[in-house]
Write a protein that holds these residues in place. Structure first.
Motif, short mmCIF file in Angstrom:
data_model
loop_
_atom_site.label_atom_id
_atom_site.label_comp_id
_atom_site.label_asym_id
_atom_site.label_seq_id
_atom_site.Cartn_x
_atom_site.Cartn_y
_atom_site.Cartn_z
N SER A 14 1.00 -1.05 0.01
CA SER A 14 0.21 0.43 0.01
C SER A 14 0.86 1.11 -0.23
O SER A 14 0.37 2.61 -0.49
N THR A 15 2.26 0.70 0.02
CA THR A 15 3.10 2.27 0.15
C THR A 15 4.19 2.28 -1.04
O THR A 15 4.62 3.01 -1.23
N SER A 16 3.38 1.70 -2.30
CA SER A 16 4.69 1.83 -3.19
C SER A 16 3.66 3.36 -4.02
O SER A 16 3.37 4.07 -3.82
N CYS A 17 4.96 3.91 -4.17
CA CYS A 17 5.50 5.05 -5.22
C CYS A 17 5.10 5.47 -6.42
O CYS A 17 5.67 4.10 -7.84
N VAL A 18 4.85 5.85 -6.71
CA VAL A 18 4.71 5.97 -8.89
C VAL A 18 6.22 7.13 -8.96
O VAL A 18 6.11 8.47 -8.55
N THR A 19 6.91 6.48 -9.69
CA THR A 19 8.02 7.42 -10.54
C THR A 19 7.55 8.04 -12.23
O THR A 19 7.19 7.23 -12.83
N MET A 20 8.16 8.51 -12.23
CA MET A 20 8.47 9.19 -13.76
C MET A 20 9.67 10.40 -14.09
O MET A 20 9.74 11.15 -13.14
N PRO A 21 10.03 9.45 -15.35
CA PRO A 21 11.71 10.13 -15.94
C PRO A 21 10.89 11.87 -16.17
O PRO A 21 9.26 12.32 -16.71
N PRO A 22 12.22 12.51 -15.54
CA PRO A 22 12.10 13.91 -16.43
C PRO A 22 11.27 14.63 -18.29
O PRO A 22 10.55 14.96 -17.63
N GLU A 23 11.82 13.68 -18.79
CA GLU A 23 11.16 13.56 -19.80
C GLU A 23 9.38 13.18 -20.00
O GLU A 23 8.92 13.85 -20.76
N ALA A 24 9.37 12.44 -19.42
CA ALA A 24 8.17 11.53 -18.94
C ALA A 24 6.79 12.91 -18.87
O ALA A 24 5.92 13.00 -19.18
N ALA A 25 7.60 13.96 -17.96
CA ALA A 25 6.83 15.12 -17.45
C ALA A 25 6.62 15.99 -17.64
O ALA A 25 5.26 16.90 -17.88
N LYS A 26 6.62 15.94 -19.03
CA LYS A 26 6.99 17.13 -19.78
C LYS A 26 5.31 16.52 -21.50
O LYS A 26 5.03 17.69 -21.70
N ILE A 27 5.28 15.00 -21.00
CA ILE A 27 4.17 14.65 -21.75
C ILE A 27 2.98 15.21 -21.84
O ILE A 27 2.64 14.57 -19.88
N MET A 28 2.23 16.32 -22.04
CA MET A 28 0.36 15.94 -21.85
C MET A 28 -0.35 14.73 -22.09
O MET A 28 -0.30 14.21 -22.25
N PRO A 45 0.68 4.43 -31.80
CA PRO A 45 0.17 3.58 -30.84
C PRO A 45 1.65 3.73 -29.82
O PRO A 45 2.67 3.94 -30.24
N VAL A 46 1.11 3.71 -28.65
CA VAL A 46 2.07 3.47 -27.64
C VAL A 46 1.49 2.62 -26.67
O VAL A 46 0.07 2.97 -26.13
N SER A 47 2.03 1.50 -25.32
CA SER A 47 1.75 1.11 -24.82
C SER A 47 2.99 0.75 -23.91
O SER A 47 3.79 1.07 -23.81
N ALA A 48 2.91 0.36 -22.64
CA ALA A 48 3.26 0.12 -21.43
C ALA A 48 3.44 -0.43 -20.29
O ALA A 48 2.03 -0.62 -20.36
N GLU A 49 3.95 -1.48 -19.55
CA GLU A 49 3.58 -2.11 -18.55
C GLU A 49 3.74 -1.38 -17.09
O GLU A 49 4.91 -1.01 -17.20
N SER A 50 3.27 -2.02 -16.15
CA SER A 50 4.07 -1.50 -14.89
C SER A 50 3.94 -3.19 -13.81
O SER A 50 2.93 -3.97 -14.78
N LEU A 55 0.62 0.33 -9.00
CA LEU A 55 0.18 1.54 -9.21
C LEU A 55 -0.15 0.92 -10.43
O LEU A 55 -0.11 1.36 -11.49
N PRO A 56 -1.46 1.50 -10.63
CA PRO A 56 -2.61 1.41 -12.18
C PRO A 56 -1.51 2.79 -13.14
O PRO A 56 -1.24 3.30 -14.04
N GLU A 57 -1.35 4.45 -12.20
CA GLU A 57 -1.04 5.50 -12.62
C GLU A 57 0.45 5.48 -12.96
O GLU A 57 0.84 5.38 -13.54
#
Length: 100
Positions: A14-28, A45-50, A55-57
């Protein structure tokens, strides 16, 4: 003892955190294909998994990062099409766009 182990595992999950690389933060991120994207160039198209414990985010953030990896600096927006949760992973699908 089993109860303690279960509680520890539940607390970690329940305490897992969501991370994002800096270049991805620029994508709307658009939560759907909307009229805001009508004047944008569709890149494809684009896809990704975790992982299953993420979390789904996290899959959505990975989607933004994969859009940058696949389309480079052309991409500036991603429309989320679908998020599927399986036993072992979560998969996000979307479309990459060049709007600006």
């Amino acid at each position: 003892m089993k109860r303690l182990v279960f509680l520890c595992i539940a607390a970690l999950g329940s305490t897992s955190c969501v991370t994002m690389p800096p270049e991805a933060a620029k994508i709307m991120l658009h939560r759907q294909v909307s009229t805001q994207l009508d004047n944008c160039m569709k890149l494809g198209p684009v896809s990704a998994e975790s992982g299953a414990w993420d979390l789904p985010e996290q899959a959505i953030n990975n989607l933004r990062a994969n859009a940058v990896k696949k389309y480079g600096d052309k991409v500036d927006s991603v429309a989320l099409i679908n998020v599927d949760s399986y036993l072992t992973k979560t998969v996000a699908h979307g479309l990459a766009f060049k709007c600006f």
